[in-house]
Scaffold this motif. Structure first.
Motif, PDB file in Angstrom:
ATOM      1  N   LEU A 222      34.629  44.269  25.660  1.00 26.77           N
ATOM      2  CA  LEU A 222      34.757  43.521  26.913  1.00 26.77           C
ATOM      3  C   LEU A 222      33.437  42.862  27.301  1.00 26.77           C
ATOM      4  CD1 LEU A 222      36.817  42.969  29.218  1.00 26.77           C
ATOM      5  CD2 LEU A 222      35.820  44.932  30.403  1.00 26.77           C
ATOM      6  N   ALA A 223      32.345  43.607  27.161  1.00 30.15           N
ATOM      7  CA  ALA A 223      31.028  43.074  27.511  1.00 30.15           C
ATOM      8  C   ALA A 223      30.679  41.875  26.640  1.00 30.15           C
ATOM      9  CB  ALA A 223      29.977  44.173  27.360  1.00 30.15           C
ATOM     10  N   LYS A 224      31.020  41.970  25.336  1.00 33.25           N
ATOM     11  CA  LYS A 224      30.720  40.860  24.429  1.00 33.25           C
ATOM     12  C   LYS A 224      31.573  39.646  24.770  1.00 33.25           C
ATOM     13  CE  LYS A 224      28.455  38.935  21.209  1.00 33.25           C
ATOM     14  NZ  LYS A 224      26.996  38.741  21.349  1.00 33.25           N
ATOM     15  N   ALA A 225      32.832  39.863  25.110  1.00 39.64           N
ATOM     16  CA  ALA A 225      33.708  38.751  25.467  1.00 39.64           C
ATOM     17  C   ALA A 225      33.156  38.000  26.675  1.00 39.64           C
ATOM     18  CB  ALA A 225      35.114  39.267  25.760  1.00 39.64           C
ATOM     19  N   PHE A 226      32.752  38.735  27.696  1.00 38.77           N
ATOM     20  CA  PHE A 226      32.205  38.096  28.890  1.00 38.77           C
ATOM     21  C   PHE A 226      30.881  37.395  28.586  1.00 38.77           C
ATOM     22  CE2 PHE A 226      34.596  41.292  31.752  1.00 38.77           C
ATOM     23  CZ  PHE A 226      35.711  40.447  31.769  1.00 38.77           C
TER      24      PHE A 226
ATOM     25  N   GLU B 128      35.470  47.560  16.407  1.00 36.79           N
ATOM     26  CA  GLU B 128      34.088  47.989  16.162  1.00 36.79           C
ATOM     27  C   GLU B 128      33.611  47.622  14.763  1.00 36.79           C
ATOM     28  OE1 GLU B 128      33.362  52.077  15.903  1.00 36.79           O
ATOM     29  OE2 GLU B 128      34.913  52.463  14.436  1.00 36.79           O
ATOM     30  N   GLY B 129      34.538  47.476  13.819  1.00 35.15           N
ATOM     31  CA  GLY B 129      34.143  47.189  12.448  1.00 35.15           C
ATOM     32  C   GLY B 129      33.946  45.720  12.160  1.00 35.15           C
ATOM     33  N   TYR B 130      34.049  44.885  13.164  1.00 34.14           N
ATOM     34  CA  TYR B 130      33.907  43.456  12.928  1.00 34.14           C
ATOM     35  C   TYR B 130      32.535  43.155  12.349  1.00 34.14           C
ATOM     36  CZ  TYR B 130      34.633  38.519  13.613  1.00 34.14           C
ATOM     37  OH  TYR B 130      34.794  37.172  13.404  1.00 34.14           O
TER      38      TYR B 130
ATOM     39  N   GLU C 137      34.815  53.588  24.629  1.00 33.34           N
ATOM     40  CA  GLU C 137      33.495  53.006  24.321  1.00 33.34           C
ATOM     41  C   GLU C 137      33.638  51.687  23.577  1.00 33.34           C
ATOM     42  OE1 GLU C 137      31.515  56.032  22.109  1.00 33.34           O
ATOM     43  OE2 GLU C 137      31.064  57.277  23.862  1.00 33.34           O
ATOM     44  N   VAL C 138      34.560  51.656  22.601  1.00 31.69           N
ATOM     45  CA  VAL C 138      34.782  50.424  21.836  1.00 31.69           C
ATOM     46  C   VAL C 138      35.331  49.337  22.749  1.00 31.69           C
ATOM     47  CG1 VAL C 138      36.099  49.362  19.969  1.00 31.69           C
ATOM     48  CG2 VAL C 138      35.152  51.665  19.675  1.00 31.69           C
ATOM     49  N   ALA C 139      36.299  49.694  23.596  1.00 31.34           N
ATOM     50  CA  ALA C 139      36.931  48.717  24.485  1.00 31.34           C
ATOM     51  C   ALA C 139      35.935  48.129  25.481  1.00 31.34           C
ATOM     52  CB  ALA C 139      38.095  49.370  25.226  1.00 31.34           C
TER      53      ALA C 139
END
Length: 334
Positions: free
Chosen positions: A282-286, A242-244, A276-278
């Motif tokens: 995942l949504a961003k990766a897809f 989340e801190g990226y 929530e973070v996971a």
């Protein structure tokens, strides 16, 4: 040809003087060093010398100068207080580890949702001449102290490529530190040449950015990843959470793989915040076409929860600890 940073060449010290008392002592210092046949030169308030000269100077400095007004740097890196100079000398053992390549790689499996082996991460393991282990928390501070991070990163990459030969059609994840590569075209040439010589398919190698969170020079990282992509290699971002820095940066870099930081993996089956973070990860990766990889999986419950959400790859003690040889399991077609 190798540069001084990528090889274990003799260190070049610059010593900078400030303050009236220190500046007025420079002539006496030069005379002292020259009497001992020390190679040196003077450019304004800066004395340049080799390691022998730096050791001789430190003894003189501690007795006759205002040490809080003296700084040094190695191979034109950042300036440091003179109080750190002794530590540089004490870490000289790292030169032997690097120049004699006292390291091997261990293999840690990366598996699919059906627990078939997709790849291995190649993890460097260092040892002294007598075979005793040197741990990463000793190696990297020593290399940083002596300005050897470039050379250490290079020997780790080269060793990992050699170990990738044993994997045949499995992918090999190889760590690298972006700040240890000053010119992708020059610094990575030896790595790509070795892969070609050994017959390692570029598509087999995945170069993994270590300490993704700490990347400051994004443009420099882009040049490195662009070079890898141009040569046919893939790349991954490690420890993403989340801190990226900015979510837009992920879209900009377009990594082939994104590793979810283990702090959001361990216990995720029962922790709403980690979930929530996971899910966001995942949504961003897809969204950007990256393959999501959960690292640090140790509990079956976390593995099952992550699978249900749609994670594709997994790494952790649940599937295997780093070992000196790849696991003997049925071949998995990538």
């Amino acid at each position: 040809m190798e540069c001084n940073s990528c090889s274990v060449a003799s260190l070049k010290f610059e010593i900078r003087f400030e303050g009236e008392m220190n500046l007025s002592s420079m002539e006496q210092i030069v005379s002292h060093l020259e009497r001992r046949a020390i190679t040196l030169s003077i450019k304004g308030p800066v004395l340049q010398t080799d390691e022998k000269g730096a050791k001789e100077f430190l003894d003189f400095c501690n007795h006759f100068l205002e040490t809080d007004k003296v700084a040094f740097r190695i191979n034109r890196e950042k300036w440091q207080p003179i109080s750190e100079l002794e530590n540089v000398f004490n870490m000289e053992w790292i030169d032997d580890v690097i120049s004699n390549e006292r390291l091997i790689c261990h293999y840690q499996p990366i598996v699919t949702e059906t627990e078939e082996i997709f790849a291995y991460e190649l993890l460097s393991r260092f040892h002294n001449e007598d075979g005793t282990t040197i741990y990463p928390n000793e190696i990297f501070p020593a290399a940083r102290s002596r300005g050897r991070l470039y050379a250490l990163d290079r020997v780790c990459r080269m060793t990992a490529v050699r170990h990738a030969v044993a994997l045949k059609n499995k992918k090999a994840f190889i760590n690298f530190i972006p700040t240890s590569i000053y010119s992708p075209e020059f610094c990575l040439r030896s790595t790509t040449n070795l892969a070609n010589q050994l017959g390692v398919d570029p598509k087999q190698l995945v170069f993994e950015v270590v300490e993704t969170e700490k990347v400051d020079d994004v443009d420099h990282l882009k040049r490195i990843l662009s070079f890898y992509k141009e040569k046919g290699f893939q790349y991954a971002l490690d420890d993403v959470g989340e801190g990226y820095s900015t979510i837009e940066l992920l879209s900009d870099l377009q990594p082939h793989y994104m590793k979810l930081d283990m702090q959001f993996v361990q216990g995720v089956a029962t922790d709403v915040y980690k979930q929530e973070v996971a899910i966001k990860f995942l949504a961003k990766a897809f969204e950007i076409g990256s393959i999501p990889l959960a690292e640090g999986v140790e509990e079956q419950a976390d593995f099952e929860w992550l699978k249900q959400q749609g994670y594709k790859l997994f790494q952790g003690y649940l599937f295997g600890k780093p070992a000196a040889a790849p696991l003997k399991e049925k071949e998995y077609q990538v």
